[in-house]
Motif scaffolding. Structure first.
Motif, mmCIF file in Angstrom:
data_model
loop_
_atom_site.group_PDB
_atom_site.id
_atom_site.type_symbol
_atom_site.label_atom_id
_atom_site.label_comp_id
_atom_site.label_asym_id
_atom_site.label_seq_id
_atom_site.Cartn_x
_atom_site.Cartn_y
_atom_site.Cartn_z
ATOM 1 N N ASN A 9 0.869 -1.191 0.000
ATOM 2 C CA ASN A 9 0.000 0.000 0.000
ATOM 3 C C ASN A 9 0.896 1.228 0.000
ATOM 4 N N VAL A 10 1.427 1.542 -1.169
ATOM 5 C CA VAL A 10 2.443 2.586 -1.250
ATOM 6 C C VAL A 10 2.023 3.760 -2.127
ATOM 7 N N GLY A 11 0.814 3.735 -2.646
ATOM 8 C CA GLY A 11 0.464 4.738 -3.629
ATOM 9 C C GLY A 11 -0.707 5.612 -3.261
ATOM 10 N N GLU A 12 -0.643 6.857 -3.717
ATOM 11 C CA GLU A 12 -1.772 7.781 -3.686
ATOM 12 C C GLU A 12 -1.832 8.480 -5.039
ATOM 13 N N ALA A 13 -3.041 8.748 -5.494
ATOM 14 C CA ALA A 13 -3.199 9.372 -6.803
ATOM 15 C C ALA A 13 -4.386 10.316 -6.783
ATOM 16 N N GLU A 14 -4.364 11.258 -7.718
ATOM 17 C CA GLU A 14 -5.502 12.126 -7.987
ATOM 18 C C GLU A 14 -5.898 11.952 -9.447
ATOM 19 N N ILE A 15 -7.190 11.831 -9.668
ATOM 20 C CA ILE A 15 -7.698 11.562 -11.012
ATOM 21 C C ILE A 15 -8.766 12.594 -11.349
ATOM 22 N N ASP A 16 -8.567 13.295 -12.449
ATOM 23 C CA ASP A 16 -9.545 14.261 -12.949
ATOM 24 C C ASP A 16 -9.945 13.873 -14.364
ATOM 25 N N GLY A 17 -11.161 14.218 -14.731
ATOM 26 C CA GLY A 17 -11.569 13.919 -16.094
ATOM 27 C C GLY A 17 -13.026 14.192 -16.338
ATOM 28 N N PHE A 18 -13.457 13.882 -17.533
ATOM 29 C CA PHE A 18 -14.874 13.990 -17.852
ATOM 30 C C PHE A 18 -15.191 13.064 -19.022
ATOM 31 N N GLU A 19 -16.473 12.850 -19.244
ATOM 32 C CA GLU A 19 -16.931 12.056 -20.369
ATOM 33 C C GLU A 19 -18.283 12.594 -20.816
ATOM 34 N N PHE A 20 -18.582 12.428 -22.100
ATOM 35 C CA PHE A 20 -19.925 12.760 -22.559
ATOM 36 C C PHE A 20 -20.392 11.699 -23.546
ATOM 37 N N ASP A 21 -21.715 11.552 -23.617
ATOM 38 C CA ASP A 21 -22.355 10.601 -24.520
ATOM 39 C C ASP A 21 -23.466 11.339 -25.263
ATOM 40 N N LEU A 22 -23.357 11.371 -26.566
ATOM 41 C CA LEU A 22 -24.304 12.088 -27.415
ATOM 42 C C LEU A 22 -25.012 11.103 -28.335
ATOM 43 N N MET A 23 -26.339 11.172 -28.371
ATOM 44 C CA MET A 23 -27.129 10.378 -29.307
ATOM 45 C C MET A 23 -28.102 11.307 -30.014
ATOM 46 N N ALA A 24 -28.304 11.066 -31.318
ATOM 47 C CA ALA A 24 -29.195 11.948 -32.078
ATOM 48 C C ALA A 24 -29.760 11.227 -33.279
ATOM 49 N N VAL A 25 -31.032 11.525 -33.562
ATOM 50 C CA VAL A 25 -31.650 11.106 -34.819
ATOM 51 C C VAL A 25 -31.465 12.270 -35.782
ATOM 52 N N LEU A 26 -30.624 12.082 -36.797
ATOM 53 C CA LEU A 26 -30.275 13.192 -37.682
ATOM 54 C C LEU A 26 -31.337 13.427 -38.740
ATOM 55 N N VAL A 27 -31.699 12.388 -39.447
ATOM 56 C CA VAL A 27 -32.800 12.426 -40.406
ATOM 57 C C VAL A 27 -33.530 11.101 -40.250
ATOM 58 N N GLU A 28 -34.623 10.956 -40.914
ATOM 59 C CA GLU A 28 -35.404 9.731 -40.774
ATOM 60 C C GLU A 28 -34.555 8.507 -41.109
ATOM 61 N N GLY A 29 -34.418 7.612 -40.130
ATOM 62 C CA GLY A 29 -33.667 6.378 -40.309
ATOM 63 C C GLY A 29 -32.190 6.477 -40.031
ATOM 64 N N LEU A 30 -31.649 7.691 -39.858
ATOM 65 C CA LEU A 30 -30.211 7.880 -39.650
ATOM 66 C C LEU A 30 -29.960 8.394 -38.244
ATOM 67 N N THR A 31 -29.160 7.675 -37.488
ATOM 68 C CA THR A 31 -28.952 8.018 -36.079
ATOM 69 C C THR A 31 -27.465 8.078 -35.735
ATOM 70 N N LEU A 32 -27.176 8.732 -34.633
ATOM 71 C CA LEU A 32 -25.810 9.056 -34.238
ATOM 72 C C LEU A 32 -25.540 8.715 -32.786
ATOM 73 N N GLN A 33 -24.342 8.216 -32.517
ATOM 74 C CA GLN A 33 -23.824 8.165 -31.156
ATOM 75 C C GLN A 33 -22.365 8.558 -31.180
ATOM 76 N N ALA A 34 -21.986 9.446 -30.286
ATOM 77 C CA ALA A 34 -20.589 9.816 -30.110
ATOM 78 C C ALA A 34 -20.318 9.879 -28.618
ATOM 79 N N SER A 35 -19.326 9.127 -28.163
ATOM 80 C CA SER A 35 -18.951 9.117 -26.747
ATOM 81 C C SER A 35 -17.479 9.434 -26.628
ATOM 82 N N TYR A 36 -17.156 10.262 -25.629
ATOM 83 C CA TYR A 36 -15.778 10.722 -25.455
ATOM 84 C C TYR A 36 -15.409 10.669 -23.981
ATOM 85 N N GLY A 37 -14.166 10.283 -23.698
ATOM 86 C CA GLY A 37 -13.692 10.259 -22.328
ATOM 87 C C GLY A 37 -12.292 10.835 -22.216
ATOM 88 N N TYR A 38 -12.068 11.586 -21.163
ATOM 89 C CA TYR A 38 -10.758 12.170 -20.869
ATOM 90 C C TYR A 38 -10.389 11.835 -19.428
#
Length: 722
Positions: A551-580
């Motif tokens: 048990n020798v370690g300590e850490a700090e972790i920062d970040g964010f993530e987003f998840d985007l979903m969209a129906v662009l036109v009829e029948g065409l859909t989108l997902q984009a997910s990002y993490g940092y």
């Protein structure tokens, strides 16, 4: 200053992704092909032990539906690697059935019977204690939920990184038969059979059976089967009995078997032990082991009994489970010479019992409460040789027991139109663990030890719905991972045991839908303080096969993530997910007595393992009704930044994994009516640009070896439904 520069670059990347997302596309959960094709379907999850909308659950969560799992060809946990940003999933080097799972930079890069993972994996609410067998096929998945961030209150110990729920499909009220057959390159084939009895009186049953095989992608130039070649068998029997309107009983039995050699570790740099196999930074198409390839085998099975009863206090549920596994593996790291070889034989059994109460008090309060008991026994044997000479021969017999009580209560005042949710939670856990170890390196003879740990983990969440479609939340969550004993320890390092580790996480999140549910955008930013980290160190470079955990370690972790979903036109859909993820050690105490830095903080030279700075996935999905059926087309791309597989070593380059991007696609024609029989035909391809990427690498002094991921694969699926 460095972090500010990183965040500036990150902002540019996030903006670029957002712009791309607004004019590109991917898969989502769109409703039908006719009707409400321009709105997103409501996704229901059980992340907080009750069924609720994903958009109303204050957790950074990704949910993969049965339709999406089929599109990606997902049958086991390892198949979702790359689909969830800020989540790293990779096989363990000794056993391809074992997975190393990290979330937001938190995980465990070892697989031992006496050291717990940091990301909890559950099948129908049942905790899987060992990472062995996580690549086993689950014959009939309905949904996978990936909960990013600590989940200490409702899921308990060993969820410091997060939790993954695998939910199986339950028996249907309607009778039916489904048969899928698949063929692909490198000898790939699969058969999946599903039989539904339909409801007969108050009882319904479902039987699922799956077989698959492939030839591997590194040809064996010596005797034996090809490297990575495998045969997999999985089955599941589920029975549901609706006793009356208030009581139901669900029983399930599942099993999974994997047979075939391990993957091929090829020289990638340094002095190769075999001049006939020179070091190569690209994927080798062939190789051999000295003395021929030896197979590995994994067998896993389990029973579960879930009884649910509606009472005046809420839904009372009893979850009883028994699981067992056996695995025999052989791995060679020296590419055709009599070099370093590892043989492992692991047996494990576990039983668990959980009682849950999920209910409401009036219109302002809802709650979850539970009692939990868990017990496991293990027997692990390992022999390490070099050139046939024994370096290590050890056996660990272990036992662990855990008991917990937990509760969570949410207040949603009517005076604020139920827009505010204040949630308080807590869990108290007591852990006991014992281990007996014998080893040829123990000159003092076998050792026995036992230890106990206990911890209380509180949590608080504030969630406010600004409108019917936009809400924000803030949460403070704690979690802990129990201590243990190190299987691969030196004689001096077996006792005392390593202690528990703890994490405190602070998170702000957004859940939102826009344009009459045509777009959903969810995001979370987090800061975590990780203390008493359980970290491995090689204390003597002359015996790299022995490591000690401290048990020798300590850490700090920062970040964010987003998840985007969209129906662009009829029948065409989108997902984009990002993490940092920006994960940094703030303390790492060197425990190597032979080094001048012994006892000093060497955090400046350490890196957080399996914590790529950036990761994302983006794709397109198109669906259209034709006169003969429904056309579906999809393409997706996933990316991971470079990362390391270990925290600190004199030769970090030997454990380095470069960045990589993978392209997958699928084209299907479904709902083809053949006179009462429904036909679906699908063509698919994975890693279509044959990206060469290392799955794992290892350093053996000046010699480094690695094994590479699967090159381009493609095939056809045919499904008949009666």
């Amino acid at each position: 200053m460095t972090r500010e520069i990183k965040m500036t670059n990150l902002g540019k990347t996030a903006l670029a992704l957002a712009i791309a997302a607004s004019c590109s596309a991917s898969i989502t959960y769109a409703q039908g092909v006719e009707g409400k094709v321009l709105s997103l379907e409501e996704v229901l999850v059980t992340a907080e032990k009750r069924e609720e909308s994903l958009q109303e659950t204050p957790i950074s969560i990704l949910a993969f539906s049965a339709e999406k799992l089929a599109r990606f060809g997902v049958t086991d946990l390892g198949d979702i690697s790359g689909l969830a940003p800020n989540v790293e999933i990779t096989p363990f080097p000794i056993s391809r059935s074992s997975l190393i799972v990290f979330m937001r930079g938190v995980g465990n890069n070892d697989s031992q019977s006496t050291q717990d993972p940091a990301v909890g994996v559950y099948i129908d609410g049942i905790y899987m204690a060992r990472s062995i067998g996580l690549t086993s096929d689950v014959a009939d998945l309905e949904r996978i939920e990936v909960l990013r961030g600590p989940q200490g209150t409702l899921y308990g110990r060993n969820t410091t990184g997060g939790a993954i729920n695998l939910i199986t499909a339950k028996p249907s009220d309607e009778a039916g038969i489904s048969q899928t057959v698949s063929r692909g390159n490198r000898g790939y084939w699969k058969s999946l059979t599903k039989l539904e009895s339909g409801k007969i009186g108050d009882v319904a049953a479902k039987l699922t059976f799956m077989r698959s095989a492939h030839d591997g992608w590194v040809k064996n130039a010596g005797p034996g089967r090809n490297f990575g070649e495998e045969d997999k068998t999985a089955g599941r029997f589920a029975l549901r009995w609706d006793v009356n309107d208030a009581v139901s009983v669900d029983y399930a039995y599942d099993f999974s078997e994997i047979d075939g050699p391990q993957h091929f570790y090829q020289p990638i740099s340094g002095t190769s032990p075999n001049p006939a196999v020179p070091a190569n930074s690209s994927r080798n198409g062939s190789g051999q082991w000295f003395g021929g390839v030896e197979p590995s085998e994994t067998e896993i099975s389990g029973h579960s009994l879930i009884i649910s009863a509606e009472t005046s206090l809420g839904v009372l549920k009893s979850i009883t489970a028994y699981r067992e596994l056996n695995e025999v593996t052989v791995q060679d790291y020296d590419a055709g010479t009599p070099g370093f070889r590892v043989n492992v034989d692991v047996d494990q059994e576990q039983i668990s019992q959980e009682f849950q109460l999920v209910g409401d008090y009036g219109s302002d309060i809802n709650y979850v409460a539970g009692l939990y008991y868990f017990r496991e026994t293990g027997n692990e044997m390992e022999s390490d040789t070099y050139g046939g000479f024994p370096l290590e021969n050890r056996q660990i017999i272990s036992e662990s027991e855990a008991q917990a009580i937990y509760g969570q209560i949410t207040w949603s005042p009517e005076s604020l139109d139920h827009r505010l949710d204040l949630t308080l939670g807590g869990r108290y856990t007591a852990d006991d663990r014992s281990a007996d170890k014998s080893s040829i390196t123990f000159v003092g003879g076998p050792q026995s030890a036992s230890e106990s740990w206990s911890h209380f983990n509180p949590s608080i969440t504030l969630d406010y719905a600004w409108t019917d479609s936009v809400s924000t939340y803030g949460k403070i969550v704690s979690a802990y991972k129990s201590g243990g004993f190190n299987v691969r320890s030196t004689e001096a390092g077996f006792q005392p045991p390593f202690d528990e580790e703890n994490i405190m996480s602070y998170e702000l999140g957004l859940k939102s839908t826009w344009l009459d549910r045509r777009i959903s955008f969810n995001a979370a930013a987090f800061h975590a303080e990780y203390k008493d980290m359980q970290l491995q160190q090689i204390t003597n470079n002359a015996t790299i096969f022995l490591t000690d955990v401290f048990n020798v370690g300590e850490a700090e972790i920062d970040g964010f993530e987003f998840d985007l979903m969209a129906v662009l036109v009829e029948g065409l859909t989108l997902q984009a997910s990002y993490g940092y993820t920006d994960a940094d050690f703030v303390e790492y105490i060197d425990q190597r007595p032979s080094q001048p830095t012994f006892g000093q903080d060497v955090s400046d030279g350490a890196v957080m393992p399996y914590a790529p700075e950036q990761s994302f996935t983006v794709g397109l999905d198109y669906e259209k009704s034709l006169s003969i059926g429904v056309l579906q087309a999809s393409v997706d791309y996933s990316w991971r930044d470079e990362r390391y597989g270990t925290a600190f070593n004199d030769d970090l380059g030997g454990f380095f994994l470069d960045d990589n991007g993978i392209v997958n696609a699928r084209l299907a024609l479904s709902e083809i009516d053949l006179g009462g029989v429904n036909l679906e035909v699908a063509a698919w391809g994975r890693n279509l640009d044959s990206e060469e990427y290392r799955v794992h690498s290892i350093s053996l002094g000046t010699y480094r070896s690695a094994y590479f991921g699967e090159p381009k694969s493609y095939g056809i699926d045919l499904t008949l439904r009666f």
